[in-house]
Design an enzyme around this catalytic site. Structure first.
Site, PDB file in Angstrom:
ATOM      1  N   GLU A   1     -64.828  22.408  12.702  1.00  9.53           N
ATOM      2  CA  GLU A   1     -65.621  22.864  11.541  1.00  9.53           C
ATOM      3  C   GLU A   1     -65.085  24.197  11.007  1.00  9.53           C
ATOM      4  O   GLU A   1     -64.312  24.882  11.684  1.00  9.53           O
ATOM      5  CB  GLU A   1     -67.101  23.004  11.922  1.00  9.53           C
ATOM      6  CG  GLU A   1     -67.354  24.012  13.024  1.00  9.53           C
ATOM      7  CD  GLU A   1     -68.719  24.678  12.929  1.00  9.53           C
ATOM      8  OE1 GLU A   1     -69.109  25.093  11.826  1.00  9.53           O
ATOM      9  OE2 GLU A   1     -69.372  24.798  13.981  1.00  9.53           O
TER      10      GLU A   1
ATOM     11  N   ASP B   1     -88.067  25.119   9.801  1.00 10.00           N
ATOM     12  CA  ASP B   1     -86.610  25.236   9.790  1.00 10.00           C
ATOM     13  C   ASP B   1     -85.989  24.447  10.938  1.00 10.00           C
ATOM     14  O   ASP B   1     -86.051  24.853  12.097  1.00 10.00           O
ATOM     15  CB  ASP B   1     -86.222  26.726   9.866  1.00 10.00           C
ATOM     16  CG  ASP B   1     -84.739  26.957   9.584  1.00 10.00           C
ATOM     17  OD1 ASP B   1     -83.983  25.971   9.486  1.00 10.00           O
ATOM     18  OD2 ASP B   1     -84.348  28.142   9.460  1.00 10.00           O
TER      19      ASP B   1
ATOM     20  N   VAL C   1     -71.719  21.975  11.168  1.00  9.20           N
ATOM     21  CA  VAL C   1     -71.660  20.801  12.046  1.00  9.20           C
ATOM     22  C   VAL C   1     -72.114  19.563  11.277  1.00  9.20           C
ATOM     23  O   VAL C   1     -71.503  18.492  11.388  1.00  9.20           O
ATOM     24  CB  VAL C   1     -72.531  21.013  13.307  1.00  9.20           C
ATOM     25  CG1 VAL C   1     -72.683  19.716  14.090  1.00  9.20           C
ATOM     26  CG2 VAL C   1     -71.929  22.109  14.188  1.00  9.20           C
TER      27      VAL C   1
ATOM     28  N   LYS D   1     -71.634  28.201   2.451  1.00 13.49           N
ATOM     29  CA  LYS D   1     -71.930  27.532   3.722  1.00 13.49           C
ATOM     30  C   LYS D   1     -72.506  26.162   3.373  1.00 13.49           C
ATOM     31  O   LYS D   1     -73.541  26.083   2.723  1.00 13.49           O
ATOM     32  CB  LYS D   1     -72.926  28.367   4.524  1.00 13.49           C
ATOM     33  CG  LYS D   1     -73.354  27.732   5.840  1.00 13.49           C
ATOM     34  CD  LYS D   1     -74.387  28.573   6.552  1.00 13.49           C
ATOM     35  CE  LYS D   1     -75.104  27.760   7.610  1.00 13.49           C
ATOM     36  NZ  LYS D   1     -76.335  28.378   8.075  1.00 13.49           N
TER      37      LYS D   1
ATOM     38  N   SER E   1     -82.236  22.543  11.634  1.00 15.22           N
ATOM     39  CA  SER E   1     -80.897  22.393  11.077  1.00 15.22           C
ATOM     40  C   SER E   1     -80.617  20.941  10.685  1.00 15.22           C
ATOM     41  O   SER E   1     -81.000  20.007  11.392  1.00 15.22           O
ATOM     42  CB  SER E   1     -79.851  22.834  12.094  1.00 15.22           C
ATOM     43  OG  SER E   1     -78.569  22.603  11.571  1.00 15.22           O
TER      44      SER E   1
ATOM     45  N   ASP F   1     -77.955  19.709  11.033  1.00 15.14           N
ATOM     46  CA  ASP F   1     -77.049  19.216  12.083  1.00 15.14           C
ATOM     47  C   ASP F   1     -77.700  18.078  12.886  1.00 15.14           C
ATOM     48  O   ASP F   1     -77.059  17.068  13.182  1.00 15.14           O
ATOM     49  CB  ASP F   1     -76.686  20.334  13.075  1.00 15.14           C
ATOM     50  CG  ASP F   1     -75.848  21.430  12.448  1.00 15.14           C
ATOM     51  OD1 ASP F   1     -75.472  21.313  11.270  1.00 15.14           O
ATOM     52  OD2 ASP F   1     -75.575  22.425  13.168  1.00 15.14           O
TER      53      ASP F   1
ATOM     54  N   LYS G   1     -77.567  27.803  20.650  1.00 11.41           N
ATOM     55  CA  LYS G   1     -77.921  29.183  21.005  1.00 11.41           C
ATOM     56  C   LYS G   1     -79.396  29.338  21.282  1.00 11.41           C
ATOM     57  O   LYS G   1     -80.217  28.683  20.652  1.00 11.41           O
ATOM     58  CB  LYS G   1     -77.584  30.088  19.839  1.00 11.41           C
ATOM     59  CG  LYS G   1     -76.171  30.494  19.831  1.00 11.41           C
ATOM     60  CD  LYS G   1     -76.046  31.874  19.227  1.00 11.41           C
ATOM     61  CE  LYS G   1     -74.587  32.198  19.133  1.00 11.41           C
ATOM     62  NZ  LYS G   1     -73.929  31.346  18.132  1.00 11.41           N
TER      63      LYS G   1
HETATM   64  N1  PSU Z   1     -74.077  28.199  16.057  1.00 13.60           N
HETATM   65  C1  PSU Z   1     -73.127  29.060  16.459  1.00 13.60           C
HETATM   66  N2  PSU Z   1     -72.134  29.433  15.613  1.00 13.60           N
HETATM   67  C2  PSU Z   1     -72.071  28.917  14.355  1.00 13.60           C
HETATM   68  C3  PSU Z   1     -73.077  27.985  13.943  1.00 13.60           C
HETATM   69  C4  PSU Z   1     -74.047  27.657  14.827  1.00 13.60           C
HETATM   70  O1  PSU Z   1     -73.177  29.536  17.568  1.00 13.60           O
HETATM   71  O2  PSU Z   1     -71.159  29.285  13.599  1.00 13.60           O
HETATM   72  C5  PSU Z   1     -72.982  27.379  12.576  1.00 13.60           C
HETATM   73  C6  PSU Z   1     -72.495  25.931  12.704  1.00 13.60           C
HETATM   74  O3  PSU Z   1     -71.618  25.651  11.644  1.00 13.60           O
HETATM   75  C7  PSU Z   1     -73.788  25.142  12.550  1.00 13.60           C
HETATM   76  C8  PSU Z   1     -74.535  25.997  11.567  1.00 13.60           C
HETATM   77  O4  PSU Z   1     -73.598  23.838  12.076  1.00 13.60           O
HETATM   78  O5  PSU Z   1     -74.270  27.316  11.982  1.00 13.60           O
HETATM   79  C9  PSU Z   1     -76.018  25.708  11.551  1.00 13.60           C
HETATM   80  O6  PSU Z   1     -76.607  26.395  10.488  1.00 13.60           O
HETATM   81  P1  PSU Z   1     -78.157  26.164  10.158  1.00 13.60           P
HETATM   82  O7  PSU Z   1     -78.901  26.728  11.303  1.00 13.60           O
HETATM   83  O8  PSU Z   1     -78.377  26.930   8.883  1.00 13.60           O
HETATM   84  O9  PSU Z   1     -78.349  24.709   9.981  1.00 13.60           O
HETATM   85 MN    MN Z   2     -82.022  26.071   8.496  1.00 14.70          MN
END
Ligand code: PSU
Ligand code: MN
Length: 297
Positions: free
Chosen positions: A21, A134, A102, A82, A136, A138, A155
């Site tokens: 990614e 919220d 992701v 993003k 993701s 993903d 995380k």
């Molecule tokens: N977790 C990490 N590093 C990252 C991300 C997540 O430790 O860079 C990035 C990945 O690209 C993941 C995205 O898909 O953040 C998720 O963002 P959101 O929580 O806004 O869906």
């Molecule tokens: Mn989000």
């Protein structure tokens, strides 16, 4: 969409390909380390006998297998978007550049027939889900993409228990690689139990069984950070609590939350989190490459 020639050839001939990614480059790590890491990950995959394909959108073109110059651009330029899956058409239509998360990377990889994808950590259910709803994208995308994703779990800025529940609801099989504990990125510990697999051959076998049954969701391989690079859970928890407090105070929301938390943790840890991040993602690319090799046989 532009697929780099060696990636296209590899897909045609059944040579193993590992997708990577680009959000981790553009929004997950600072310049210039981000670019160095991205190029190093490609080298690791190649050394293992695979063709790496870093995915992103460059000046309105979806690219599978970015060039070195394109990786540099995505890592250096301000204003790189993003992108979760829904954002890809917007970015393309406007002729802009964007880094794929992701979700977007899984979507593209699956679309072009790349089976294995390595990353650092996936997104998940946020701790304040009750107020913000919220979650993701993903997690949703993993329920449609018939691929193997290797990550070091998610995380602990997230609610890991809710994340695991959500993955179950969405039919995403989570396998701990040589661990029965879902890893929490910088630390190997979370207290959450997952089924453990001991070998790459087992992962390949499970993936094939899944396909045989026409189950079309992803398999998420949770590969804990190597022991020697692990950060103690208590230390990580302290950083995260502080980062979450600042995030709330600054009123950060939506897709800015994850990049904000990542950079706060990096500040608070005086760069230790970045170092750990680099080690774990390299280890994930190694494992992903091994899986791709076995699956291509
Ligand atoms: N977790 C990490 N590093 C990252 C991300 C997540 O430790 O860079 C990035 C990945 O690209 C993941 C995205 O898909 O953040 C998720 O963002 P959101 O929580 O806004 O869906
Ligand atoms: Mn989000």
């Amino acid at each position: 969409m532009r697929i780099r020639k060696d990636v296209e050839d590899a897909l045609e001939k059944g040579v193993p390909v590992v997708s990577l990614e680009s959000t981790i480059i553009a929004h997950g790590m600072p310049y210039p380390q981000n670019v160095e890491v991205a190029l190093e990950l490609e080298r690791v995959a190649r050394e293992m006998g695979c063709i790496p394909a870093t995915v992103g959108v460059v000046n309105g073109e979806v690219v599978v297998g970015m060039t070195e110059q394109e990786i540099e651009l995505i890592g250096r330029e301000d204003g790189v978007l993003k992108l979760s899956t829904r954002d890809i058409p917007l970015c393309v239509a406007k002729g802009l550049s964007g880094a794929t998360t992701v979700s977007a990377t899984s979507f593209i990889a699956h679309k072009v027939g790349i089976v294995v994808f390595a990353t650092g950590g996936i997104g998940g259910v946020h701790r304040d889900f009750g107020e913000t709803v919220d979650v993701s994208r993903d997690l949703e995308e993993l329920s449609y993409a018939d691929i193997v994703v290797v990550s070091s779990g998610a995380k602990s800025v997230l609610d890991l228990r809710k994340t695991i529940e959500y993955l179950e609801t969405k039919g995403v099989l989570v396998l701990g690689f040589r661990t029965s504990e879902f890893p929490a990125f910088y630390t190997r510990r979370s207290g959450i139990t997952v089924p453990s697999v001991d070998s790459v051959e087992d992962i390949a076998k499970i993936y094939r069984e899944k396909k045989e049954l026409s189950i079309t969701s992803a398999v998420l391989v949770a590969n804990p950070i190597p022991v020697e690079h692990e950060i103690p859970k208590d230390t990580v928890d302290e950083w995260i609590e502080a980062a979450l407090t600042e995030c709330k105070r600054d009123g950060v929301s939506g897709k800015d939350v994850t990049p904000y938390l990542l950079s706060k943790v990096e500040e608070l840890s005086a760069g230790k989190s970045l170092e750990a991040n680099i080690h774990l993602v390299k280890s994930n690319v190694r494992l992903a490459s091994e899986i791709a090799m076995v699956l291509s046989r």
